[in-house]
Design a protein around this motif. Structure first.
Motif, PDB file in Angstrom:
ATOM      1  N   ALA A   1      -6.393   1.090  -5.082  1.00  0.00           N
ATOM      2  CA  ALA A   1      -5.110   0.444  -5.384  1.00  0.00           C
ATOM      3  C   ALA A   1      -4.131   1.410  -6.020  1.00  0.00           C
ATOM      4  O   ALA A   1      -2.966   1.087  -6.166  1.00  0.00           O
ATOM      5  CB  ALA A   1      -5.331  -0.754  -6.307  1.00  0.00           C
TER       6      ALA A   1
ATOM      7  N   TYR B   1      -2.670   6.329   2.682  1.00  0.00           N
ATOM      8  CA  TYR B   1      -2.748   6.274   1.234  1.00  0.00           C
ATOM      9  C   TYR B   1      -4.068   6.863   0.784  1.00  0.00           C
ATOM     10  O   TYR B   1      -5.125   6.471   1.265  1.00  0.00           O
ATOM     11  CB  TYR B   1      -2.605   4.832   0.748  1.00  0.00           C
TER      12      TYR B   1
ATOM     13  N   ARG C   1      10.545  -1.824   3.907  1.00  0.00           N
ATOM     14  CA  ARG C   1       9.389  -2.725   3.855  1.00  0.00           C
ATOM     15  C   ARG C   1       8.909  -2.992   5.273  1.00  0.00           C
ATOM     16  O   ARG C   1       9.705  -3.325   6.156  1.00  0.00           O
ATOM     17  CB  ARG C   1       9.763  -4.049   3.198  1.00  0.00           C
TER      18      ARG C   1
ATOM     19  N   ASP D   1       3.596  -2.155  -5.660  1.00  0.00           N
ATOM     20  CA  ASP D   1       3.780  -2.804  -4.367  1.00  0.00           C
ATOM     21  C   ASP D   1       2.677  -3.837  -4.186  1.00  0.00           C
ATOM     22  O   ASP D   1       1.679  -3.590  -3.522  1.00  0.00           O
ATOM     23  CB  ASP D   1       3.717  -1.705  -3.293  1.00  0.00           C
ATOM     24  N   SER D   2       2.857  -5.008  -4.800  1.00  0.00           N
ATOM     25  CA  SER D   2       1.757  -5.969  -4.728  1.00  0.00           C
ATOM     26  C   SER D   2       1.686  -6.631  -3.351  1.00  0.00           C
ATOM     27  O   SER D   2       0.661  -7.172  -2.990  1.00  0.00           O
ATOM     28  CB  SER D   2       1.888  -7.015  -5.833  1.00  0.00           C
TER      29      SER D   2
ATOM     30  N   ARG E   1       1.969  -4.976  -0.610  1.00  0.00           N
ATOM     31  CA  ARG E   1       1.523  -3.917   0.308  1.00  0.00           C
ATOM     32  C   ARG E   1       2.461  -3.813   1.496  1.00  0.00           C
ATOM     33  O   ARG E   1       2.035  -3.790   2.654  1.00  0.00           O
ATOM     34  CB  ARG E   1       0.084  -4.155   0.773  1.00  0.00           C
TER      35      ARG E   1
ATOM     36  N   PHE F   1       1.737   5.173  -5.754  1.00  0.00           N
ATOM     37  CA  PHE F   1       1.881   3.804  -5.264  1.00  0.00           C
ATOM     38  C   PHE F   1       0.757   2.973  -5.868  1.00  0.00           C
ATOM     39  O   PHE F   1      -0.408   3.319  -5.739  1.00  0.00           O
ATOM     40  CB  PHE F   1       1.792   3.774  -3.745  1.00  0.00           C
TER      41      PHE F   1
ATOM     42  N   ARG G   1      -0.991  -0.656  -5.802  1.00  0.00           N
ATOM     43  CA  ARG G   1      -0.999  -1.808  -4.926  1.00  0.00           C
ATOM     44  C   ARG G   1      -2.000  -2.840  -5.437  1.00  0.00           C
ATOM     45  O   ARG G   1      -3.080  -3.008  -4.883  1.00  0.00           O
ATOM     46  CB  ARG G   1      -1.335  -1.344  -3.505  1.00  0.00           C
TER      47      ARG G   1
ATOM     48  N   GLU H   1      -3.783  -6.436  -6.376  1.00  0.00           N
ATOM     49  CA  GLU H   1      -3.993  -7.591  -5.511  1.00  0.00           C
ATOM     50  C   GLU H   1      -3.461  -8.877  -6.113  1.00  0.00           C
ATOM     51  O   GLU H   1      -3.127  -9.806  -5.393  1.00  0.00           O
ATOM     52  CB  GLU H   1      -5.490  -7.729  -5.199  1.00  0.00           C
TER      53      GLU H   1
END
Lengths: 612, 239
Positions: free
Chosen positions: A426, A444, A529, B85-86, B88, B107, B109, B111
Motif C-alpha cells: 500500500a 507500483y 484518474r 489514493d484510497s 486506487r 503513493f 493506497r 484500503e
C-alpha cells in the motif's frame, strides 16, 4: 603445507545479474558505469548466455580479466565483440540497435557485486571453515583454505571436483585451482591452459592427468610458462613489462631478484613472493551470519496486550544491546508469540533502513500487536532480527533529497509506520513502463526497495526516448496509431513527447527552478484518474466511427460539447488480452472532462478516466 | 515609509498571534504560488508552510486536482510529495506534466477510509514531506483541527480535494477554494484542435480573509506551449 583453493567466477557482475534475474539469460546484457566525468561508459557486456560466451564477454573494470577475455573473444568471435570497454554507452546502444533481441542495459553496481560474492562465499561453509573473497578492487574469486579438509572428501581432486560441481549445479560458471599459496591458486585458476588441470571440465574427470592440486615442488614449473598478468599486477606494471619483452613469469624469475623493486616498484616482487610462498598472504575470512534472537518464557501466562508491549520493549532493548557493539541495526524483526494454542502467531516488522532505536522499533511492533489476533495465555515470546545491516548505510540518500539526516530519518520512519500498518504494497513508488495500454503504463513498487528506485527512475526516460514515433511499434510490441482530431482534422492527440509539454510553460511568477521535468506524455493526453476496470456506458455517436454525442454514466446523462480524438491504442495479438480502442477526450455541457473509448472487440463504449 | 513599517510590524504580530504563538510567518514560511492570477485571492504571496488548503469541486472530471497540483508545485520542489489514493484511481503518468517528480513521490493506497485519514495525519506531521495530496470526503471539525496541527508540526502543505457539498462545513484550512468549470470562452463548439480548459476559482473562505472573490483561470496550448491566463471575475459571481 597450506592448501588454498581459488574459485574464479568469470565476469562476476554479469553472472550475478543473470543469477538474480533469470529472465536475462536469453538477452545480451550491457553494464555501464557513470562514475567518470565523461558520461556513461560501458563496463561489461555479454551476449545471450551459454557457457563459452560468458567467458567470451569482457569486464573492463578489472584490467586482468579484460586482457584475458580479449584473448578468448578473438577466438570465439562473439557477435558482441564490436563493443570495447570504456566505449561511450550511446555508441554501444547504437551498435546494438538493430538486433532481434533487445539488449538489457543497466548501471553497474560494484557494491552489490562484492556483497553478492560475500554471500556466495558463505555458502562454502560445508567445504572449509575458512573462506573469503579475494582482496581486489572488483573481486571475482572466492578463496578457501582447505588445509586438512581433503580427507573428508577422499582426496584433493575430489574436493575440488565436488566444489565445482556444487557451483555448477547452482548455475554458476567457475574455474577452480588448488595450490599451496593464494597467489598460485589464483594464477592457476585464471591462466592454466583450459584443457588440462586448471579448467572445470578436467576437474570433473579425475582420470585425466594433472587433476591434482599444485605442490610446492611443481610450483616453479607450473607458474613459469604463465603470463605475467597471472601475478595480479596493476595494468601499468604489465604494460611496462610488455614493452620490455617480459611476457612470462619464468622470464621474471630469471632476472636478479634484487633488481626488480628498483625497476618496477615493490609491488611486483611482493606479488611474486606471494605466488611462490616466500611471504605470507592473509585470507580474510567471512564470518557466517549468526541469528540474533532473544526469547522470554514464563510459567504465568500473559493475558493483556499492555504486558506484551512491556515484554517486547525489554526484548528489543536486549536485542539492540547485542547489535550496538557491532554498529549494526535491525532491518527486519520477526516476533513469535506462543500461547496455549499450538500454532505461534508471527509478526514481521520491516524497515526502510536499519534502526537501533528501541522507541522506533517498539512503535512499529506495537502497530502490529494492536492488529494481531493474539493467542490466549501468552507464555513464550521470541524476537529475532532476521535482517541486520550496518548502520553506516543508514545515511544513504533517500529520494535524493538535499536535506539533513534528521529529515531523512523522519521520512524513513514515516514509511516504516505506513507500510507496517497498511501493508507493504500500500506504500509504493510509481515507475513508468513504456506500454501503450494505459492501465499497464505504470507499475507500483513497494517503498522498501528504495535502493533500486534511483536506477529505475533514471532508466525510465531513456526507455521512453527509445519509443518509435507516430504509428510505429514500441519495444514491447504495442502500437500507436495516430488519429486526427475529429472536428478540426489538424492536430493529432497522441502519446508522444513531440507535442508541447508542460515544461515549455513561460512562468510569469518568480518560481525559479520550478520547471517540471520533461514528461513522456503531454498534459492533455492522459487523465489524472483512471478507473480500473473501465466502466461500461451507453453512448450515442455521430456515426459508426464518430465521437460520442451524449452518454449515460452513474445515472446521469451527459451531453458532449467538445471532443478530441480519436487516439487509437492497439496491442498485439500475441498478448493474452489484446485491445483495440479508440479513445476520445470529451467535454460535457457541465465542463467536466472524461476519457471515453470505443472498444472494437466488445463493440461497446467505456469510460476509462476523469481529467480531474 | 514609517507607516509601512508600522503596518508590517503589526501584521507580523497578528500572524504570530494567529499561529498560536509557536512560529511566526515570515517569508520563508511561504512557498510560491504557481498559478498567476490566483494571488489576488491570497493574503500572502504564496502558500503557507504548515497549513491546509481545500479545493472543492462538484462531480468528477472538473480539473480541480490538476489546478491544485499546478498551483502548489513549489511545495514539493525539493522535498517529498505524498499522494494518498484510497480509491486506487490516480494515474501516475498523468501527474508528471503537472510537475510531479515520480522519484520523489510516495503513493499511499490504503484500503479503508480511516486509514487514509491516519496516513494523511502521519504524513503531514513528518518533516521532509513537502506536500500531501488526499481526497477527503468527510471531515469532522476535530479531525480537521488535528490535521492542521499536524501540518504545523511538519511544515508541509496539506492539499485536500473535497466534494462541493463540504462548503458549509467548518474548517481549519488556510484557504478553501471552489473550482467550477466554465464553458469555452467564445462559445466555440466542436472545431477546436487544442485542448483548453477554463475555470472560475472562488475563494469561499480564508483564515485571514473573507471569501467571495473569484478569478478565472485558463489552461490551454498557446503558441509557446501550455499557457495560463487569469482574469478577475466579478466580485459577486453569477451562480
Amino acid at each position: 603445507m597450506a592448501r588454498m583453493v581459488c574459485l574464479w567466477l568469470p565476469n562476476w557482475p554479469l553472472q550475478r545479474l543473470r543469477h538474480e534475474r533469470p529472465e536475462l539469460k536469453d538477452r545480451p546484457v550491457v553494464l555501464f558505469s557513470n562514475t567518470g566525468h565523461r558520461g556513461p561508459r560501458v563496463v561489461a557486456w555479454s551476449d545471450a548466455t551459454s557457457k563459452h560466451k560468458v567467458l567470451a564477454s569482457g569486464v573492463a573494470s578489472a584490467p586482468r580479466c579484460s586482457a584475458n577475455s580479449t584473448k578468448d573473444r578473438g577466438a570465439d568471435a562473439a557477435p558482441l565483440a564490436c563493443l570495447t570497454p570504456g566505449m561511450p554507452l550511446a555508441e554501444a546502444e547504437a551498435l546494438l540497435a538493430g538486433r532481434d533481441v533487445p539488449a538489457h542495459i543497466e548501471q553497474h553496481d560494484p557494491a552489490a557485486d562484492v556483497a553478492g560474492l560475500r554471500e556466495l562465499a558463505r555458502t562454502c561453509n560445508s567445504f572449509s571453515p575458512l573462506f573469503g573473497i579475494e582482496a581486489a578492487e572488483s573481486p571475482e574469486c572466492v578463496l578457501l583454505d582447505v588445509t586438512g579438509c581433503e580427507h573428508l572428501f577422499g582426496g584433493e581432486q575430489n574436493l575440488v571436483a565436488a566444489l565445482t560441481r556444487d557451483f555448477q549445479q547452482r548455475g554458476f560458471q567457475v574455474r577452480a585451482a588448488l595450490a599451496p599459496t593464494i597467489g598460485a591458486a589464483w594464477a592457476a585458476a585464471h591462466y592454466r591452459s583450459p584443457t588440462p588441470c586448471g579448467s572445470v571440465d578436467s576437474r570433473t574427470n579425475p582420470n585425466q592427468p594433472g587433476h591434482k592440486g599444485l605442490g610446492y615442488e611443481s610450483l616453479e614449473e607450473t607458474l613459469a610458462p604463465l603470463p605475467v598478468t597471472a601475478l595480479r599486477l596493476p595494468i601499468k606494471i604489465v604494460e611496462t613489462l610488455r614493452e620490455l619483452g617480459l611476457h612470462r613469469i619464468g622470464q621474471l624469475r630469471a632476472l636478479p631478484r634484487e633488481s626488480l623493486p628498483s625497476r618496477f616498484g615493490s609491488e611486483l616482487l611482493h606479488r611474486l613472493d606471494q605466488a611462490f610462498g616466500n611471504v605470507p598472504e592473509l585470507l580474510i575470512p567471512e564470518r557466517p551470519a549468526e541469528p540474533i534472537a532473544v526469547t522470554w518464557v514464563t510459567d504465568e501466562p500473559l493475558t493483556d496486550r499492555e504486558s506484551l508491549r512491556f515484554i517486547c520493549r525489554e526484548l528489543i532493548d536486549e536485542l539492540i544491546g547485542r547489535l550496538k557493539p557491532r554498529r549494526e541495526g535491525a532491518r527486519q524483526l520477526l516476533c513469535q508469540v506462543k500461547g496455549t494454542a499450538a500454532r505461534p502467531v508471527e509478526m514481521l516488522v520491516s524497515l526502510v533502513s536499519p534502526s537501533d532505536a528501541t522507541k522506533h522499533l517498539l512503535e512499529l511492533l506495537g502497530l502490529q500487536i494492536d492488529r494481531a489476533d493474539l493467542p490466549e495465555g501468552i507464555s513464550f515470546v521470541r524476537l529475532e532480527a532476521t535482517s541486520i545491516e550496518s548502520l553506516a548505510t543508514r545515511q544513504r540518500d533517500l529520494f535524493g533529497l538535499e536535506a539533513d539526516t534528521d529529515t531523512h530519518r523522519e521520512v524513513s520512519s514515516l514509511l516504516d509506520r505506513l507500510s507496517n500498518r497498511l501493508g507493504a504494497t500500500a506504500v509504493a513508488h510509481a515507475a513508468l513502463v513504456p506500454d501503450a495500454q494505459p492501465e499497464l503504463s505504470v507499475r507500483y513498487k513497494p517503498c522498501d526497495t528504495i535502493g533500486s528506485q534511483a536506477s529505475g527512475a533514471a532508466s525510465a526516460p531513456r526507455l521512453f526516448a527509445a519509443r518509435t514515433p507516430t504509428g510505429g511499434l514500441t519495444p514491447n510490441g504495442t502500437r500507436f496509431v495516430s488519429g486526427t482530431a475529429l472536428a478540426a482534422g489538424s492536430s493529432p492527440v497522441i502519446v508522444d513527447s513531440e507535442l508541447p509539454v508542460a515544461s515549455a510553460i513561460p512562468l510569469k511568477v518568480s518560481t525559479e527552478g520550478l520547471t517540471p521535468p520533461r514528461s513522456p506524455i503531454c498534459w492533455q493526453a492522459r487523465p489524472l484518474r483512471l478507473f480500473a476496470p473501465p466502466q461500461r456506458i451507453e453512448a450515442t455517436t455521430a456515426g459508426p466511427e464518430g465521437a460520442p454525442m451524449r452518454f449515460h454514466w452513474e445515472r446521469r446523462e451527459y451531453r458532449v460539447i467538445r471532443s478530441w480524438g480519436p487516439e487509437r491504442i492497439e496491442t498485439g495479438w500475441w498478448r493474452d488480452q489484446s485491445i483495440c480502442r479508440d479513445y476520445f477526450r470529451v467535454e460535457t455541457q457541465t465542463g467536466q472532462h472524461f476519457w471515453l473509448f470505443r472498444s472494437f472487440e466488445q463493440a461497446a463504449w467505456f469510460i476509462h478516466g476523469a481529467f480531474d | 515609509m514609517v507607516a509601512r513599517d508600522v503596518i508590517a510590524d503589526l501584521s507580523q504580530r497578528i500572524r504570530t498571534i494567529e499561529r498560536t504563538g509557536q512560529r511566526c510567518a515570515t517569508k520563508s514560511d511561504l512557498t510560491a504560488n504557481g498559478l498567476p492570477g490566483l494571488e489576488r485571492l491570497l493574503c500572502e504571496a504564496g502558500w503557507p508552510r504548515g497549513g491546509l488548503v481545500e479545493w472543492l469541486a462538484e462531480g468528477r472530471g472538473t480539473g480541480s486536482m490538476c489546478l491544485a497540483l499546478w498551483a502548489s508545485r513549489a511545495a514539493w520542489h525539493d522535498s517529498l510529495l505524498v499522494m494518498i489514493d484510497s480509491q486506487r484511481e490516480l494515474h501516475a503518468p498523468a501527474a508528471v506534466p503537472f510537475a510531479v517528480d515520480l522519484s520523489k513521490t510516495v503513493f499511499i493506497r490504503p484500503e479503508r477510509p480511516p486509514d487514509a485519514l491516519w496516513s494523511l495525519e502521519q504524513a503531514l506531521r513528518t518533516r521532509g514531506v513537502g506536500a500531501v495530496v488526499c481526497d477527503v470526503e468527510q471531515l469532522s471539525p476535530q479531525a480537521c483541527r488535528r490535521l492542521q496541527l499536524a501540518a504545523e508540526t511538519g511544515g508541509g502543505l496539506g492539499i485536500l480535494l473535497r466534494p462541493a457539498k463540504a462548503r458549509g462545513q467548518p474548517s481549519f484550512a488556510e484557504y478553501r477554494f471552489l473550482v467550477q468549470p466554465l464553458p469555452p470562452p467564445d462559445a466555440r463548439r466542436a472545431g477546436v484542435a487544442a485542448v483548453s480548459r477554463r475555470w472560475r476559482v472562488e475563494l469561499l473562505r480564508g483564515r485571514k480573509r473573507f471569501g467571495g472573490d473569484s478569478v478565472i483561470v485558463e489552461l490551454s496550448d498557446g503558441p509557446n506551449g501550455l499557457s495560463l491566463a487569469a482574469e478577475l471575475a466579478s466580485a459577486t459571481p453569477a451562480a
